[in-house]
Design a protein around this motif. Sequence first.
Motif, PDB file in Angstrom:
ATOM      1  N   ARG A   1      -8.132  16.353   4.276  1.00 59.68           N
ATOM      2  CA  ARG A   1      -9.200  16.872   5.138  1.00 59.68           C
ATOM      3  C   ARG A   1     -10.380  17.305   4.283  1.00 59.68           C
ATOM      4  O   ARG A   1     -10.217  17.721   3.141  1.00 59.68           O
ATOM      5  N   ASP A   2     -11.556  17.210   4.868  1.00 61.76           N
ATOM      6  CA  ASP A   2     -12.768  17.655   4.192  1.00 61.76           C
ATOM      7  C   ASP A   2     -12.936  19.164   4.346  1.00 61.76           C
ATOM      8  O   ASP A   2     -12.298  19.799   5.189  1.00 61.76           O
ATOM      9  N   ARG A   3     -13.818  19.715   3.523  1.00 60.00           N
ATOM     10  CA  ARG A   3     -14.150  21.138   3.608  1.00 60.00           C
ATOM     11  C   ARG A   3     -15.667  21.299   3.704  1.00 60.00           C
ATOM     12  O   ARG A   3     -16.417  20.477   3.169  1.00 60.00           O
ATOM     13  N   ASP A   4     -16.089  22.361   4.388  1.00 54.13           N
ATOM     14  CA  ASP A   4     -17.527  22.610   4.499  1.00 54.13           C
ATOM     15  C   ASP A   4     -18.038  23.312   3.242  1.00 54.13           C
ATOM     16  O   ASP A   4     -17.283  23.527   2.277  1.00 54.13           O
TER      17      ASP A   4
ATOM     18  N   GLY B   1      -2.682  16.089  -8.646  1.00 55.76           N
ATOM     19  CA  GLY B   1      -3.673  17.146  -8.679  1.00 55.76           C
ATOM     20  C   GLY B   1      -4.537  17.180  -7.421  1.00 55.76           C
ATOM     21  O   GLY B   1      -4.991  18.255  -6.997  1.00 55.76           O
ATOM     22  N   LEU B   2      -4.759  16.009  -6.833  1.00 54.34           N
ATOM     23  CA  LEU B   2      -5.555  15.951  -5.600  1.00 54.34           C
ATOM     24  C   LEU B   2      -4.904  16.724  -4.465  1.00 54.34           C
ATOM     25  O   LEU B   2      -5.608  17.267  -3.602  1.00 54.34           O
ATOM     26  N   PHE B   3      -3.580  16.752  -4.436  1.00 55.60           N
ATOM     27  CA  PHE B   3      -2.877  17.372  -3.311  1.00 55.60           C
ATOM     28  C   PHE B   3      -3.275  18.832  -3.113  1.00 55.60           C
ATOM     29  O   PHE B   3      -3.240  19.349  -2.002  1.00 55.60           O
ATOM     30  N   LYS B   4      -3.660  19.493  -4.195  1.00 59.95           N
ATOM     31  CA  LYS B   4      -4.065  20.895  -4.090  1.00 59.95           C
ATOM     32  C   LYS B   4      -5.402  21.065  -3.357  1.00 59.95           C
ATOM     33  O   LYS B   4      -5.753  22.145  -2.913  1.00 59.95           O
ATOM     34  N   THR B   5      -6.154  19.958  -3.247  1.00 61.18           N
ATOM     35  CA  THR B   5      -7.486  20.029  -2.625  1.00 61.18           C
ATOM     36  C   THR B   5      -7.513  19.453  -1.214  1.00 61.18           C
ATOM     37  O   THR B   5      -8.551  19.442  -0.564  1.00 61.18           O
ATOM     38  N   LEU B   6      -6.382  18.935  -0.741  1.00 58.78           N
ATOM     39  CA  LEU B   6      -6.358  18.201   0.515  1.00 58.78           C
ATOM     40  C   LEU B   6      -6.018  19.084   1.718  1.00 58.78           C
ATOM     41  O   LEU B   6      -6.069  18.630   2.845  1.00 58.78           O
TER      42      LEU B   6
ATOM     43  N   VAL C   1       0.850  -1.191   0.000  1.00 52.69           N
ATOM     44  CA  VAL C   1       0.000   0.000   0.000  1.00 52.69           C
ATOM     45  C   VAL C   1       0.882   1.237   0.000  1.00 52.69           C
ATOM     46  O   VAL C   1       1.778   1.375   0.838  1.00 52.69           O
ATOM     47  N   GLY C   2       0.649   2.129  -0.938  1.00 55.47           N
ATOM     48  CA  GLY C   2       1.307   3.428  -0.929  1.00 55.47           C
ATOM     49  C   GLY C   2       0.443   4.406  -0.152  1.00 55.47           C
ATOM     50  O   GLY C   2      -0.731   4.592  -0.475  1.00 55.47           O
ATOM     51  N   PHE C   3       1.002   5.004   0.882  1.00 60.30           N
ATOM     52  CA  PHE C   3       0.258   5.904   1.772  1.00 60.30           C
ATOM     53  C   PHE C   3       0.753   7.326   1.530  1.00 60.30           C
ATOM     54  O   PHE C   3       1.883   7.670   1.860  1.00 60.30           O
ATOM     55  N   LEU C   4      -0.089   8.160   0.920  1.00 64.27           N
ATOM     56  CA  LEU C   4       0.304   9.473   0.432  1.00 64.27           C
ATOM     57  C   LEU C   4      -0.510  10.587   1.092  1.00 64.27           C
ATOM     58  O   LEU C   4      -1.600  10.348   1.602  1.00 64.27           O
ATOM     59  N   GLY C   5       0.026  11.776   1.025  1.00 61.33           N
ATOM     60  CA  GLY C   5      -0.675  12.945   1.539  1.00 61.33           C
ATOM     61  C   GLY C   5       0.301  14.079   1.756  1.00 61.33           C
ATOM     62  O   GLY C   5       1.508  13.849   1.929  1.00 61.33           O
ATOM     63  N   PRO C   6      -0.177  15.330   1.753  1.00 65.60           N
ATOM     64  CA  PRO C   6       0.711  16.480   1.946  1.00 65.60           C
ATOM     65  C   PRO C   6       1.380  16.444   3.319  1.00 65.60           C
ATOM     66  O   PRO C   6       0.915  15.793   4.253  1.00 65.60           O
ATOM     67  N   SER C   7       2.480  17.174   3.448  1.00 63.26           N
ATOM     68  CA  SER C   7       3.151  17.309   4.740  1.00 63.26           C
ATOM     69  C   SER C   7       2.204  17.948   5.749  1.00 63.26           C
ATOM     70  O   SER C   7       1.403  18.820   5.405  1.00 63.26           O
ATOM     71  N   GLY C   8       2.285  17.491   7.002  1.00 63.96           N
ATOM     72  CA  GLY C   8       1.480  18.072   8.065  1.00 63.96           C
ATOM     73  C   GLY C   8       0.035  17.620   8.088  1.00 63.96           C
ATOM     74  O   GLY C   8      -0.773  18.168   8.838  1.00 63.96           O
TER      75      GLY C   8
END
Length: 274
Positions: A223-226, A269-274, A48-55
Amino acid sequence: MSTVHEFKNTILKVENVSLNLGGNQILRDVNVDIRDIVRPGMSQGQIVGFLGPSGIGKTKFFEILAGLIKPDSGQVLLGDPLTPVQVGRVGVVQQSYPLFGHRTVLGNLMVAAARKGIPAAERKAKCEEMLAHFGLEGHAHRFPAELSGGQKQRVAIAQQLLCSDHFLLLDEPFSGLDIIMIEKVCELLRSIAALHEHNTIIVVSHDIESSASIADTLWVMGRDRDDQGNIIPGSRIKHTYNLIERGLAWQENVMSRRDFHDLVDEVRGLFKTL
Protein backbone atom coordinates in the motif's frame (compact mmCIF):
# COMPACT_ATOMS: atom_id res chain seq x y z
CA MET A 1 22.76 -21.63 -20.02
CA SER A 2 21.69 -19.20 -22.74
CA THR A 3 19.33 -16.43 -21.68
CA VAL A 4 18.72 -15.12 -25.22
CA HIS A 5 15.02 -14.29 -25.33
CA GLU A 6 12.37 -12.10 -26.87
CA PHE A 7 9.18 -10.72 -25.35
CA LYS A 8 6.17 -11.28 -27.60
CA ASN A 9 2.47 -10.57 -27.10
CA THR A 10 0.92 -9.76 -23.74
CA ILE A 11 -0.89 -12.90 -22.55
CA LEU A 12 -2.23 -11.63 -19.20
CA LYS A 13 -3.23 -8.04 -18.51
CA VAL A 14 -4.71 -6.52 -15.36
CA GLU A 15 -6.23 -3.10 -15.99
CA ASN A 16 -7.20 -0.67 -13.20
CA VAL A 17 -8.57 -3.36 -10.88
CA SER A 18 -10.11 -2.08 -7.63
CA LEU A 19 -12.08 -3.94 -4.96
CA ASN A 20 -14.07 -2.69 -1.98
CA LEU A 21 -15.53 -5.07 0.60
CA GLY A 22 -17.74 -3.96 3.47
CA GLY A 23 -16.67 -0.36 3.04
CA ASN A 24 -12.96 -1.28 3.11
CA GLN A 25 -10.75 -0.60 0.10
CA ILE A 26 -8.89 -3.88 -0.49
CA LEU A 27 -7.33 -3.25 -3.92
CA ARG A 28 -6.76 0.07 -5.68
CA ASP A 29 -5.97 0.58 -9.35
CA VAL A 30 -3.94 -2.60 -9.80
CA ASN A 31 -2.15 -2.65 -13.16
CA VAL A 32 0.23 -5.39 -14.24
CA ASP A 33 0.86 -7.63 -17.24
CA ILE A 34 2.71 -10.75 -18.36
CA ARG A 35 4.20 -11.17 -21.83
CA ASP A 36 4.96 -14.36 -23.72
CA ILE A 37 8.68 -15.15 -23.55
CA VAL A 38 10.28 -16.84 -26.56
CA ARG A 39 13.72 -18.47 -26.33
CA PRO A 40 15.39 -19.93 -29.43
CA GLY A 41 15.19 -23.70 -29.76
CA MET A 42 13.12 -24.31 -26.65
CA SER A 43 9.73 -23.92 -25.05
CA GLN A 44 9.77 -21.34 -22.25
CA GLY A 45 6.73 -20.53 -20.14
CA GLN A 46 6.44 -17.80 -17.54
CA ILE A 47 6.73 -18.09 -13.74
CA VAL A 48 5.74 -15.14 -11.55
CA GLY A 49 6.41 -15.02 -7.83
CA PHE A 50 3.61 -13.04 -6.16
CA LEU A 51 4.74 -11.71 -2.77
CA GLY A 52 3.47 -9.44 -0.04
CA PRO A 53 2.79 -9.32 3.72
CA SER A 54 -0.14 -11.20 5.23
CA GLY A 55 -3.44 -9.32 5.05
CA ILE A 56 -2.32 -7.16 2.11
CA GLY A 57 -4.97 -8.45 -0.31
CA LYS A 58 -3.09 -11.20 -2.17
CA THR A 59 -5.90 -13.74 -1.73
CA LYS A 60 -8.57 -11.42 -3.15
CA PHE A 61 -6.36 -10.54 -6.11
CA PHE A 62 -5.72 -14.27 -6.58
CA GLU A 63 -9.50 -14.84 -6.76
CA ILE A 64 -9.94 -11.99 -9.24
CA LEU A 65 -7.17 -13.39 -11.47
CA ALA A 66 -8.97 -16.75 -11.46
CA GLY A 67 -12.31 -15.15 -12.32
CA LEU A 68 -13.81 -16.37 -9.03
CA ILE A 69 -14.86 -12.86 -7.97
CA LYS A 70 -15.36 -9.71 -10.01
CA PRO A 71 -13.65 -6.42 -9.14
CA ASP A 72 -15.67 -3.24 -8.57
CA SER A 73 -13.80 -1.70 -11.49
CA GLY A 74 -11.21 -2.76 -14.02
CA GLN A 75 -10.71 -6.11 -15.69
CA VAL A 76 -8.44 -9.13 -16.16
CA LEU A 77 -7.70 -10.20 -19.73
CA LEU A 78 -5.80 -13.31 -20.75
CA GLY A 79 -4.85 -15.46 -23.72
CA ASP A 80 -3.71 -14.63 -27.22
CA PRO A 81 -5.72 -12.73 -28.29
CA LEU A 82 -6.63 -11.21 -24.93
CA THR A 83 -10.19 -11.84 -23.74
CA PRO A 84 -11.87 -11.35 -20.33
CA VAL A 85 -11.13 -14.06 -17.76
CA GLN A 86 -13.86 -16.63 -17.16
CA VAL A 87 -14.14 -19.22 -14.38
CA GLY A 88 -12.28 -22.35 -15.45
CA ARG A 89 -9.73 -20.71 -17.73
CA VAL A 90 -7.25 -20.40 -14.86
CA GLY A 91 -6.27 -23.48 -12.89
CA VAL A 92 -6.20 -22.96 -9.12
CA VAL A 93 -4.17 -25.21 -6.81
CA GLN A 94 -5.01 -24.55 -3.17
CA GLN A 95 -2.79 -25.54 -0.24
CA SER A 96 -5.15 -28.39 0.71
CA TYR A 97 -4.95 -29.95 -2.80
CA PRO A 98 -8.72 -30.63 -2.98
CA LEU A 99 -9.34 -33.85 -4.92
CA PHE A 100 -12.38 -36.11 -5.27
CA GLY A 101 -11.78 -38.60 -2.47
CA HIS A 102 -14.07 -41.24 -3.97
CA ARG A 103 -12.26 -41.24 -7.32
CA THR A 104 -8.88 -42.67 -8.20
CA VAL A 105 -6.01 -40.51 -9.43
CA LEU A 106 -6.92 -41.39 -13.02
CA GLY A 107 -10.57 -40.73 -12.22
CA ASN A 108 -9.77 -37.26 -10.92
CA LEU A 109 -7.92 -36.43 -14.12
CA MET A 110 -10.70 -37.87 -16.29
CA VAL A 111 -13.19 -35.49 -14.64
CA ALA A 112 -10.90 -32.55 -15.41
CA ALA A 113 -10.48 -33.68 -19.03
CA ALA A 114 -14.24 -33.99 -19.46
CA ARG A 115 -14.78 -30.54 -17.96
CA LYS A 116 -12.31 -29.13 -20.48
CA GLY A 117 -14.27 -30.71 -23.32
CA ILE A 118 -11.59 -33.15 -24.46
CA PRO A 119 -13.38 -35.73 -26.66
CA ALA A 120 -14.27 -38.93 -24.81
CA ALA A 121 -12.16 -41.07 -27.13
CA GLU A 122 -9.05 -39.01 -26.32
CA ARG A 123 -9.46 -38.46 -22.58
CA LYS A 124 -7.78 -41.55 -21.19
CA ALA A 125 -4.72 -41.19 -23.42
CA LYS A 126 -4.41 -37.51 -22.49
CA CYS A 127 -4.71 -38.31 -18.77
CA GLU A 128 -2.17 -41.13 -19.02
CA GLU A 129 0.21 -38.76 -20.78
CA MET A 130 -0.20 -36.33 -17.89
CA LEU A 131 0.36 -39.11 -15.33
CA ALA A 132 3.59 -40.07 -17.09
CA HIS A 133 4.83 -36.48 -17.12
CA PHE A 134 4.25 -36.15 -13.38
CA GLY A 135 5.71 -39.56 -12.54
CA LEU A 136 2.36 -40.86 -11.31
CA GLU A 137 1.84 -43.87 -13.62
CA GLY A 138 2.10 -46.31 -10.73
CA HIS A 139 -0.54 -44.42 -8.75
CA ALA A 140 -3.27 -44.19 -11.40
CA HIS A 141 -5.63 -46.52 -9.55
CA ARG A 142 -4.94 -45.30 -6.04
CA PHE A 143 -7.26 -42.98 -4.13
CA PRO A 144 -6.17 -39.58 -2.74
CA ALA A 145 -6.12 -40.92 0.85
CA GLU A 146 -3.40 -43.38 -0.23
CA LEU A 147 -1.07 -40.65 -1.53
CA SER A 148 1.66 -38.59 0.13
CA GLY A 149 1.34 -34.80 0.30
CA GLY A 150 3.76 -34.38 -2.59
CA GLN A 151 1.86 -36.87 -4.73
CA LYS A 152 -1.45 -35.12 -3.99
CA GLN A 153 0.12 -31.81 -5.03
CA ARG A 154 1.24 -33.30 -8.35
CA VAL A 155 -2.22 -34.77 -9.01
CA ALA A 156 -3.86 -31.42 -8.19
CA ILE A 157 -1.52 -29.56 -10.55
CA ALA A 158 -2.05 -32.12 -13.34
CA GLN A 159 -5.81 -31.87 -12.82
CA GLN A 160 -5.81 -28.09 -13.12
CA LEU A 161 -3.52 -28.11 -16.17
CA LEU A 162 -5.95 -30.45 -17.92
CA CYS A 163 -8.94 -28.17 -17.46
CA SER A 164 -7.37 -24.70 -17.79
CA ASP A 165 -5.96 -22.59 -20.62
CA HIS A 166 -2.23 -22.60 -19.79
CA PHE A 167 -2.71 -20.40 -16.68
CA LEU A 168 -2.05 -21.80 -13.22
CA LEU A 169 -2.30 -20.15 -9.80
CA LEU A 170 -0.62 -21.89 -6.85
CA ASP A 171 -1.36 -20.88 -3.28
CA GLU A 172 1.65 -21.34 -0.97
CA PRO A 173 3.09 -24.42 -2.74
CA PHE A 174 6.18 -24.44 -0.45
CA SER A 175 4.29 -24.22 2.84
CA GLY A 176 5.27 -26.84 5.43
CA LEU A 177 7.82 -28.55 3.15
CA ASP A 178 11.40 -29.43 4.04
CA ILE A 179 14.34 -28.27 1.92
CA ILE A 180 14.43 -31.42 -0.23
CA MET A 181 10.70 -31.26 -1.00
CA ILE A 182 10.92 -27.54 -1.82
CA GLU A 183 13.65 -28.33 -4.36
CA LYS A 184 11.43 -31.02 -5.90
CA VAL A 185 8.46 -28.63 -6.16
CA CYS A 186 10.69 -25.98 -7.75
CA GLU A 187 11.91 -28.48 -10.33
CA LEU A 188 8.32 -29.58 -11.00
CA LEU A 189 7.18 -26.01 -11.63
CA ARG A 190 10.11 -25.36 -13.97
CA SER A 191 9.21 -28.47 -15.96
CA ILE A 192 5.54 -27.40 -16.19
CA ALA A 193 6.54 -23.97 -17.49
CA ALA A 194 8.68 -25.65 -20.15
CA LEU A 195 5.76 -27.71 -21.54
CA HIS A 196 4.39 -24.79 -23.56
CA GLU A 197 5.54 -21.21 -24.08
CA HIS A 198 2.12 -19.91 -23.03
CA ASN A 199 2.16 -21.85 -19.75
CA THR A 200 2.02 -19.17 -17.08
CA ILE A 201 2.42 -20.05 -13.40
CA ILE A 202 1.73 -17.49 -10.68
CA VAL A 203 3.05 -18.59 -7.30
CA VAL A 204 1.52 -16.86 -4.28
CA SER A 205 3.95 -17.35 -1.41
CA HIS A 206 5.60 -15.96 1.71
CA ASP A 207 8.78 -17.84 0.76
CA ILE A 208 10.76 -15.10 -0.99
CA GLU A 209 13.85 -17.23 -1.63
CA SER A 210 12.08 -20.23 -3.19
CA SER A 211 9.80 -18.02 -5.30
CA ALA A 212 12.69 -15.95 -6.61
CA SER A 213 14.73 -19.05 -7.44
CA ILE A 214 12.21 -20.24 -10.07
CA ALA A 215 10.65 -16.98 -11.26
CA ASP A 216 11.40 -14.74 -14.20
CA THR A 217 9.30 -11.98 -12.60
CA LEU A 218 8.42 -10.99 -9.04
CA TRP A 219 5.34 -8.97 -8.08
CA VAL A 220 5.34 -7.36 -4.65
CA MET A 221 1.98 -6.12 -3.37
CA GLY A 222 1.72 -3.27 -0.87
CA ARG A 223 0.00 0.00 0.00
CA ASP A 224 1.05 3.58 -0.60
CA ARG A 225 1.48 6.20 2.10
CA ASP A 226 0.64 9.90 2.08
CA ASP A 227 3.10 12.73 2.85
CA GLN A 228 2.51 12.25 6.58
CA GLY A 229 3.31 8.52 6.38
CA ASN A 230 -0.30 7.40 6.77
CA ILE A 231 -1.40 4.31 4.84
CA ILE A 232 -3.60 5.00 1.81
CA PRO A 233 -6.32 2.29 1.74
CA GLY A 234 -6.13 -0.24 -1.06
CA SER A 235 -3.21 -2.38 -2.19
CA ARG A 236 -1.57 -2.54 -5.59
CA ILE A 237 1.46 -4.13 -7.21
CA LYS A 238 4.04 -1.65 -5.92
CA HIS A 239 7.20 -3.32 -7.19
CA THR A 240 7.92 -5.52 -10.21
CA TYR A 241 11.29 -7.25 -10.55
CA ASN A 242 12.46 -8.49 -13.95
CA LEU A 243 14.80 -11.31 -12.97
CA ILE A 244 15.80 -11.91 -16.60
CA GLU A 245 17.33 -8.43 -16.79
CA ARG A 246 19.14 -9.10 -13.51
CA GLY A 247 20.60 -12.33 -14.91
CA LEU A 248 18.88 -14.41 -12.24
CA ALA A 249 16.25 -16.25 -14.31
CA TRP A 250 16.77 -19.76 -15.74
CA GLN A 251 20.06 -20.22 -13.86
CA GLU A 252 21.27 -23.43 -12.27
CA ASN A 253 22.35 -23.14 -8.62
CA VAL A 254 21.12 -19.54 -8.54
CA MET A 255 20.65 -19.75 -4.76
CA SER A 256 24.40 -19.96 -4.32
CA ARG A 257 24.99 -16.57 -5.94
CA ARG A 258 25.68 -13.42 -3.96
CA ASP A 259 23.54 -11.24 -6.24
CA PHE A 260 20.59 -13.60 -5.70
CA HIS A 261 20.86 -13.20 -1.93
CA ASP A 262 21.17 -9.44 -2.39
CA LEU A 263 17.86 -9.53 -4.25
CA VAL A 264 16.19 -11.61 -1.52
CA ASP A 265 17.46 -9.19 1.14
CA GLU A 266 16.19 -6.24 -0.92
CA VAL A 267 12.70 -7.73 -1.24
CA ARG A 268 12.65 -8.75 2.42
CA GLY A 269 13.53 -5.19 3.38
CA LEU A 270 10.61 -3.88 1.33
CA PHE A 271 8.13 -5.75 3.52
CA LYS A 272 8.75 -3.29 6.35
CA THR A 273 7.48 -0.46 4.12
CA LEU A 274 4.41 -2.17 2.65
